[in-house]
Scaffold this active site. Structure first.
Site, PDB file in Angstrom:
ATOM      1  N   HIS A 125       0.811  -1.222   0.000  1.00  0.00           N
ATOM      2  CA  HIS A 125       0.000   0.000   0.000  1.00  0.00           C
ATOM      3  C   HIS A 125       0.845   1.273   0.000  1.00  0.00           C
ATOM      4  O   HIS A 125       0.301   2.364  -0.183  1.00  0.00           O
ATOM      5  CB  HIS A 125      -0.924   0.028   1.215  1.00  0.00           C
ATOM      6  N   ASP A 162      -3.413 -10.523  -2.238  1.00  0.00           N
ATOM      7  CA  ASP A 162      -3.938  -9.959  -1.004  1.00  0.00           C
ATOM      8  C   ASP A 162      -5.369  -9.485  -1.247  1.00  0.00           C
ATOM      9  O   ASP A 162      -5.721  -9.067  -2.351  1.00  0.00           O
ATOM     10  CB  ASP A 162      -3.047  -8.786  -0.585  1.00  0.00           C
ATOM     11  N   HIS A 164      -6.804  -6.827  -0.306  1.00  0.00           N
ATOM     12  CA  HIS A 164      -6.870  -5.394  -0.568  1.00  0.00           C
ATOM     13  C   HIS A 164      -6.063  -5.050  -1.826  1.00  0.00           C
ATOM     14  O   HIS A 164      -5.004  -5.629  -2.070  1.00  0.00           O
ATOM     15  CB  HIS A 164      -6.315  -4.604   0.622  1.00  0.00           C
ATOM     16  N   ASP A 246      -5.234 -12.556   3.553  1.00  0.00           N
ATOM     17  CA  ASP A 246      -6.443 -12.019   4.163  1.00  0.00           C
ATOM     18  C   ASP A 246      -7.683 -12.203   3.302  1.00  0.00           C
ATOM     19  O   ASP A 246      -8.765 -11.743   3.672  1.00  0.00           O
ATOM     20  CB  ASP A 246      -6.261 -10.541   4.540  1.00  0.00           C
TER      21      ASP A 246
END
Length: 311
Positions: A125, A162, A164, A246
């Site tokens: 990120h 992931d 996200h 996740d």
């Protein structure tokens, strides 16, 4: 040929507030999961923290200086609502980048067929000049740039599963036509980026938004129909993986419904891709995963496949 494993104790010195999902226990659970007789053959290494010159492959000096200056002498300091730093955070982040680069160099030198780096903080990120989403520096993007500019590769694939969107990796590699960046992620979900229309400056980005409740069958079909044809056509000389776990059904931060077997499947498929195009060269770097038991089980399965493929 074998699989190599990289980690560094300084990654445990990066602290977050009590109750924060990106906690020290994540890495401790991963290390404990791999400290069993089943992983006795796993070659374990500790690379030095990355020099700041490596960070400059993706981040400006002013940003690096900003993060260093934000490190407190004691306690914690918030950089945004989600991202905090502690006295050990800068060294921990450099150590994390260093493990990814050590894994890359080992694979490129032919010392191993593939590698896994268990690190924190995560990196996908972090944007060019903005910490975000628990991340300080764009670890996998930095590794991709090193593979291109230091090791002389022409085509590097980065696959981020992931839950996200890897907004930071996308930002850092937006203009890099030698990289194909693929991100599969739940949408809608934080950070809100990752629409299929976001394709990069050179059509070098493939975003695969997945709806809440997406299960393993849907996930696999999306990869088979959209991702693997692009990867096969790209024919990467190296596969880098942002391995976030996740998307597991038990993870508290999202609503995808993958099981451990789905991470086994994607790992096998990516290894097979690397076998066909990249002499087996694959480097996986830990990103997210916030249910401790699900994270440990998923990493065990992921590394087991890497060892089977690396044998």
């Amino acid at each position: 040929m074998s699989t190599v494993f990289f980690t560094h104790p300084a990654c445990l010195d990066h602290r977050m507030p009590d109750g924060h999902p990106e906690r020290v226990e994540r890495l401790k659970h991963v290390l404990a999961a791999l400290d069993t007789p089943a992983f006795a053959a796993l070659a374990r290494h500790q690379a030095p923290p990355a020099p700041e010159s490596e960070l400059l492959r993706c981040h400006p000096q002013a940003y690096i200086d900003e993060i260093r200056a934000a490190i407190p002498t004691e306690g914690l300091r918030p950089l945004d609502a989600d991202t905090h730093v502690s006295p050990g955070s800068f060294t921990g982040a450099l150590a994390g980048v260093g493990q990814a680069l050590g894994a890359l160099d080992a694979v490129m030198a032919g010392e191993a067929r593939n590698a896994f780096a268990a690190i924190r903080p995560p990196g996908h990120h972090a944007e060019t000049a903005r910490p975000m989403g628990f991340c300080l520096f764009g670890t996998v993007a930095i590794a991709a740039r090193r593979a291109l500019d230091h090791h002389g590769l022409s085509r590097v694939a980065v696959v981020d599963f992931d839950v996200h969107h890897g907004n930071g990796t996308q930002d850092l590699l937006w203009d890099e036509g030698r990289v194909l960046f693929v991100s599969s992620h739940q949408m809608p979900l934080w950070p809100g980026t990752g629409e299929a229309s976001e394709r990069g400056a050179h059509d070098n980005i493939l975003n695969l938004p997945l709806p809440p409740g997406c299960n393993g069958a849907m996930f696999r079909a999306a990869y088979e129909n959209h991702v693997f044809p692009r990867l096969e056509a790209f024919a990467p000389e190296l596969v880098l993986v942002s391995a976030g776990f996740d998307a597991h059904i038990e993870d508290p931060l999202a609503q995808l419904a993958l099981e451990v077997e789905d991470f086994v499947w994607i790992t096998r498929r990516l290894c097979a891709l690397a076998d066909r195009h990249a002499q087996g060269r694959l480097v996986s770097v830990l990103e997210g995963g916030y249910n401790l038991s699900a994270l440990a089980a998923s990493v065990k399965a992921h590394v087991t496949v890497l060892m089977e493929q690396g044998a």
